[in-house]
Enzyme design. Structure first.
Site: not given
Ligand code: CP
Length: 308
Positions: A54-55, A82, A104, A132
């Site tokens: 969704r986000t 890496k 995020r 959030h």
């Protein structure tokens, strides 16, 4: 504000301004032509170090509908694999002159740290169990549209509160807007310093749901339960899963919310989740695009004002 890192620094006026602007984008998003040029010439980079449907999709659509150049970093195939650090990755992208960075990250505080190292506006798309903010804003817009107001409502937030950045941001936002908040869940899934939020806490759904206007369910976040309390799904659903019988204890017009992704049959009955007379889960997703458009427009205005 230069960034959107959390609900904590926002005033009730800031929250209302974002929601009012988002309303205009709800209308735009329902048109055949979903385009505006308010972010034209700006570059938006999305960096998701944790999975999202969704986000990530809504931030990408929001940027594209506002005319930004949008790049989604594929973190699974980036040099993070890496061993490049979060800050080196951010500094590398910063050197390419983005204007908006959407991030995020699984660690609480990581997005705030990153924001101190870059020149552009940073939007927190979820950091660990901390915040959030765009989820709380889209929830607020959904509630305001369904109930006609965003104050003096009784809201129950149910389930895995301890691991939930969604719960934390919603607690902050709903508290600032002067709503009554009830937290319902097993004591093992309640945060330790919950008293500082000035909320009522219940471990019994029947008591906690009595006469509430809004029932907000949360996902059991197993990925954050490192060796701690992991309830059996059957037992959990029996005691804390929302079904029509438990919902009948709330107000007759109470709405049902869930930020997604849902575990049907664990925290919510699938039929209830799909019941368009009670569930606003699809509206929450729709509001997510509008709220993210509004948040990015407001940050872009500040960027342009600072550059002028
Ligand atoms: N609600 C929410 O943040 O969903 P995603 O994890 O799919 O983005």
């Amino acid at each position: 504000h230069r960034h959107l890192l959390g609900i904590e620094p926002l005033s009730p006026g800031d929250i209302t301004a974002i929601l009012d602007l988002a309303e205009t984008y709800v209308d735009l998003n329902r048109c055949a032509e979903k385009h505006s040029d308010v972010l034209a010439g700006l570059t938006q980079i999305n960096m998701f170090f944790e999975n999202s449907t969704r986000t990530q999709a809504s931030f990408e659509l929001a940027g594209k509908r506002l005319g930004a150049d949008v790049m989604n970093m594929a973190m699974q195939t980036s040099s993070v694999k890496k061993g490049e650090t979060l800050i080196d990755t951010a500094l590398t992208l910063n050197a390419m002159h983005p204007d908006l960075l959407v991030v995020r990250h699984p660690q609480s505080g990581a997005v705030d740290l990153l924001a101190q190292k870059v020149n552009c506006a940073v939007l927190n798309a979820g950091d660990g169990r901390h915040e959030h903010p765009t989820q709380a804003l889209l929830d607020a817009l959904t509630i305001r549209r369904a109930k006609g107001r965003l104050h003096r409502l009784s809201v129950a937030i149910c389930g895995d509160i301890a691991h939930s950045r969604v719960a934390r941001s919603n607690l902050l936002l709903l508290g600032k807007m002067e709503n009554r908040i009830r937290l319902i869940g097993p004591p093992t899934l309640m945060p330790s310093q919950i008293s500082e939020f000035g909320v009522e806490v219940f471990d019994d759904m029947a008591e906690g749901l009595a006469d509430v206007d809004v029932v907000m369910m949360l996902r059991l976040q197993r990925e954050r339960m490192d060796g701690g309390f992991i309830p059996s799904e059957r037992e959990y659903y029996h005691r804390y899963g929302l079904d029509a019988e438990k919902l009948a204890l709330a107000k007759p017009d109470a709405i049902v919310m869930h930020p997604g992704p849902m575990n049907r049959g664990v925290e919510i009955d699938g039929t209830l989740a799909d019941d368009i007379n009670r569930s606003v889960i699809q509206e929450q997703v729709e509001m997510g695009v509008a709220v993210r458009m509004a948040a990015m427009e407001l940050l872009a205005r500040n960027l342009r004002a600072a550059a002028a």
